[in-house]
Design an enzyme around this catalytic site. Structure first.
Site, PDB file in Angstrom:
ATOM      1  N   ASP A 179      -8.818  10.417 -66.908  1.00 21.94           N
ATOM      2  CA  ASP A 179      -9.090  11.031 -65.901  1.00 21.94           C
ATOM      3  C   ASP A 179     -10.296  12.529 -66.474  1.00 21.94           C
ATOM      4  O   ASP A 179     -10.409  13.426 -66.049  1.00 21.94           O
ATOM      5  CB  ASP A 179      -7.904  11.893 -65.544  1.00 21.94           C
ATOM      6  CG  ASP A 179      -8.063  12.564 -64.154  1.00 21.94           C
ATOM      7  OD1 ASP A 179      -9.046  12.325 -63.464  1.00 21.94           O
ATOM      8  OD2 ASP A 179      -7.358  13.509 -63.920  1.00 21.94           O
ATOM      9  N   CYS A 214      -2.682  -1.605 -46.426  1.00 18.48           N
ATOM     10  CA  CYS A 214      -2.151  -0.568 -45.507  1.00 18.48           C
ATOM     11  C   CYS A 214      -1.927  -0.829 -44.155  1.00 18.48           C
ATOM     12  O   CYS A 214      -1.187  -0.275 -43.737  1.00 18.48           O
ATOM     13  CB  CYS A 214      -3.460   0.475 -45.538  1.00 18.48           C
ATOM     14  SG  CYS A 214      -3.529   1.496 -47.268  1.00 18.48           S
ATOM     15  N   CYS A 264      -1.130   1.350 -40.717  1.00 23.96           N
ATOM     16  CA  CYS A 264      -0.469   2.654 -40.957  1.00 23.96           C
ATOM     17  C   CYS A 264      -1.594   3.919 -41.306  1.00 23.96           C
ATOM     18  O   CYS A 264      -2.482   3.461 -42.005  1.00 23.96           O
ATOM     19  CB  CYS A 264       0.344   2.628 -42.353  1.00 23.96           C
ATOM     20  SG  CYS A 264       1.101   3.980 -42.890  1.00 23.96           S
ATOM     21  N   CYS A 274      -0.726   8.986 -44.040  1.00 24.39           N
ATOM     22  CA  CYS A 274      -1.386   9.802 -44.847  1.00 24.39           C
ATOM     23  C   CYS A 274      -2.412  10.609 -44.158  1.00 24.39           C
ATOM     24  O   CYS A 274      -2.867  12.015 -44.597  1.00 24.39           O
ATOM     25  CB  CYS A 274      -2.141   9.035 -46.173  1.00 24.39           C
ATOM     26  SG  CYS A 274      -3.290   7.759 -45.602  1.00 24.39           S
ATOM     27  N   CYS A 280      -2.213  15.385 -43.227  1.00 22.38           N
ATOM     28  CA  CYS A 280      -2.978  16.268 -43.830  1.00 22.38           C
ATOM     29  C   CYS A 280      -3.055  17.510 -42.998  1.00 22.38           C
ATOM     30  O   CYS A 280      -3.771  17.568 -42.028  1.00 22.38           O
ATOM     31  CB  CYS A 280      -4.460  15.672 -44.062  1.00 22.38           C
ATOM     32  SG  CYS A 280      -5.584  16.863 -45.030  1.00 22.38           S
ATOM     33  N   CYS A 316      -9.823  19.344 -48.683  1.00 23.01           N
ATOM     34  CA  CYS A 316      -8.288  18.979 -49.401  1.00 23.01           C
ATOM     35  C   CYS A 316      -7.967  20.134 -49.986  1.00 23.01           C
ATOM     36  O   CYS A 316      -8.485  20.797 -50.961  1.00 23.01           O
ATOM     37  CB  CYS A 316      -9.081  17.800 -50.548  1.00 23.01           C
ATOM     38  SG  CYS A 316      -7.711  17.374 -51.442  1.00 23.01           S
ATOM     39  N   CYS A 346      -1.637  19.474 -53.623  1.00 25.99           N
ATOM     40  CA  CYS A 346      -0.808  18.982 -52.645  1.00 25.99           C
ATOM     41  C   CYS A 346      -0.637  17.536 -52.640  1.00 25.99           C
ATOM     42  O   CYS A 346      -1.117  16.618 -53.230  1.00 25.99           O
ATOM     43  CB  CYS A 346      -1.935  19.110 -51.210  1.00 25.99           C
ATOM     44  SG  CYS A 346      -1.121  18.675 -49.652  1.00 25.99           S
ATOM     45  N   CYS A 371      -0.207  13.487 -48.468  1.00 20.70           N
ATOM     46  CA  CYS A 371      -0.471  12.178 -48.354  1.00 20.70           C
ATOM     47  C   CYS A 371       0.035  11.253 -49.171  1.00 20.70           C
ATOM     48  O   CYS A 371       0.055  10.147 -48.644  1.00 20.70           O
ATOM     49  CB  CYS A 371      -2.261  12.016 -48.236  1.00 20.70           C
ATOM     50  SG  CYS A 371      -2.820  12.458 -49.813  1.00 20.70           S
ATOM     51  N   CYS A 428       3.593   8.046 -47.976  1.00 18.77           N
ATOM     52  CA  CYS A 428       3.198   6.547 -47.859  1.00 18.77           C
ATOM     53  C   CYS A 428       4.467   5.780 -48.051  1.00 18.77           C
ATOM     54  O   CYS A 428       5.548   5.847 -48.792  1.00 18.77           O
ATOM     55  CB  CYS A 428       2.482   6.306 -49.390  1.00 18.77           C
ATOM     56  SG  CYS A 428       1.897   4.719 -49.409  1.00 18.77           S
TER      57      CYS A 428
END
Length: 350
Positions: free
Chosen positions: A133, A187, A190, A193, A197, A213, A240, A243, A247
Site C-alpha cells: 500500500d 455481489c 446487493c 454498501c 454511504c 468519500c 470510515c 461500506c 457487506c
C-alpha cells in the site's frame, strides 16, 4: 521450478500469519489502465496527485518491474471484535476506522512479507520485491486476478473466506510459479454498501468519487472540507467503515489473529473534548505508532471539530470556541463552523 514450491509457499505464508495466499501474473490486470484513466479524467482522485503522477506504473505492474513473472498476493484479517458502526451513535465521542485503532498495519504486514520473501529466495532463488500500500501497485485488481477476492460495488476487495476485513500485501518475484484462477464478482443485486454511504460517494456501482468519500476527506484531504459534506461526516474523525461493515459476506470473516490489530481501549470511541485538548506534543505521544499520526495534529483537530459541530451537544460549544483563532486556517474555520452549528441546534434553527 522446484517440486511442490507453490504448496510450500502457501504453507509458509500461513505460518508467517497470513490468512490467504494466491498467485497471478503481473500482466493479468490489462483492464486497469483504462479504468484508472477514466477515474482520473473525472477528477475522482481529488488532491491525490500521486495517483496521476505514477499512473503508468499503477496501471501496469509489468512496467513497474519488467523482470517479474509472478505476483504473490497475501491477505491478513483484521476483523473487529465488535460492531464498528456502534460508535456512530455516541455523538460526543469520535469514531475511528477499525484498521487505525492500534499499530500501523504497514509495518506489521511488511515485516511478514520480507520474511516470506527471504524464505522464497532460500527455497528457490530468484529476485523479489515486496509492496504494501505504499507503492504504485494496483493491489486490489491483482488480488482479484489472483483469486483472493473481487472488487465489490464499493471498489474494495471482498473475499468469500475473509469478508471485507483484510489487509493486502504482495511479493513480486522473477520466479515462474503456478498461478490461481481469478475470482468472479459475487455481489449480485446487493447494494448495501452503496446505500449506506453518508456522503453519496458512489456515482454508480463500482465507481468511487474520492472527493466525497469520508476516508479521503478525513485522511488525505488538506484544508477545509466543503460545508455541504461536513454534516455527513458525523463523528467519524479518521476514516470510515460503513461500506465495509454492511457487506453480507462479512458473515464468513475470520477473527484477527494478530494482537496488534486488536483495538486499543483509548481509541475506541474516545471523547471528543479530550481529543480537542491535545497539543502537538500530546497528539504525537498519544498516536505514536498509529497511522493517525501521519495526518498531523491540525488535520486531526479539524476532523474532531467537525464531529463536535455534528454532536448536537451544547456543552461542547466552549471546546470549539477555544480553537476559533487557531493558527491553522482549516482548524479555525472548523471551530467557527462547529460553534455556529451548535448554537443553531440550541436555538432550534436549521
Amino acid at each position: 521450478m522446484k517440486d511442490g514450491l507453490k504448496q510450500r509457499l502457501v504453507a509458509q505464508a500461513r505460518a508467517e500469519g497470513f490468512d490467504a495466499c494466491r498467485l497471478c501474473r503481473p500482466w493479468d490486470v490489462r483492464h486497469v489502465p483504462e479504468r484508472l484513466a477514466a477515474f482520473l479524467a473525472r477528477g475522482y482522485h481529488g488532491q491525490m496527485g500521486w495517483l496521476e503522477e505514477r499512473s503508468q506504473w499503477r496501471g501496469a505492474p509489468e512496467v513497474l518491474w519488467p523482470q517479474a513473472r509472478t505476483v504473490i498476493m497475501l491477505g491478513e484479517s483484521y476483523t473487529p471484535e465488535c460492531d464498528p458502526l456502534a460508535g456512530l451513535e455516541q455523538k460526543t465521542s469520535g469514531n475511528i476506522s477499525v484498521y487505525a485503532r492500534n499499530r500501523d498495519y504497514h509495518d506489521t504486514v511488511k515485516k511478514r512479507l520480507k520474511r516470506l520473501a527471504r524464505w522464497l529466495i532460500d527455497a528457490a532463488g530468484g529476485e523479489v520485491k515486496v509492496f504494501v500500500d505504499t507503492a504504485p501497485v494496483p493491489e486490489k485488481p491483482l488480488g482479484q486476478a489472483a483469486g483472493l477476492g473481487w472488487q465489490g460495488k464499493h471498489t474494495n476487495l471482498v473475499s468469500r473466506e475473509l469478508g471485507s476485513w483484510f489487509f493486502l500485501g504482495s511479493v513480486f518475484t522473477t520466479l515462474d510459479i503456478e498461478t490461481d484462477p481469478a475470482e468472479v464478482d459475487h455481489c449480485g443485486s446487493c447494494r448495501a454498501c452503496l446505500d449506506i454511504c453518508p456522503t453519496k460517494a458512489f456515482p454508480a456501482p463500482y465507481q468511487l468519487d474520492a472527493r466525497r468519500c469520508i476516508s479521503y476527506l478525513t485522511i488525505e484531504h488538506k484544508g477545509p472540507v466543503a460545508e455541504e459534506l461536513r454534516p455527513g461526516l458525523g463523528n467519524r474523525i479518521y476514516g470510515c467503515d460503513d461500506c465495509l461493515a454492511v457487506c453480507p459476506w462479512n458473515k464468513f470473516a475470520v477473527a484477527a489473529r494478530e494482537v496488534k490489530y486488536h483495538a486499543r481501549a483509548d481509541l475506541v470511541v474516545p471523547k471528543l473534548a479530550d481529543l480537542a485538548g491535545l497539543d502537538d506534543a500530546a497528539f504525537r505521544e498519544r498516536f505514536s505508532g498509529s497511522p493517525i499520526k501521519r495526518i498531523g495534529r491540525d488535520r486531526f483537530l479539524r476532523n474532531v471539530l467537525y464531529a463536535i459541530g455534528n454532536s448536537g451537544e451544547g456543552a461542547l460549544c466552549h471546546v470549539a470556541q477555544a480553537h476559533c483563532e487557531d493558527a491553522d486556517a482549516a482548524v479555525a474555520d472548523a471551530a467557527r463552523w462547529a460553534v455556529l452549528r451548535l448554537r443553531r441546534d440550541a436555538n432550534g434553527l436549521e
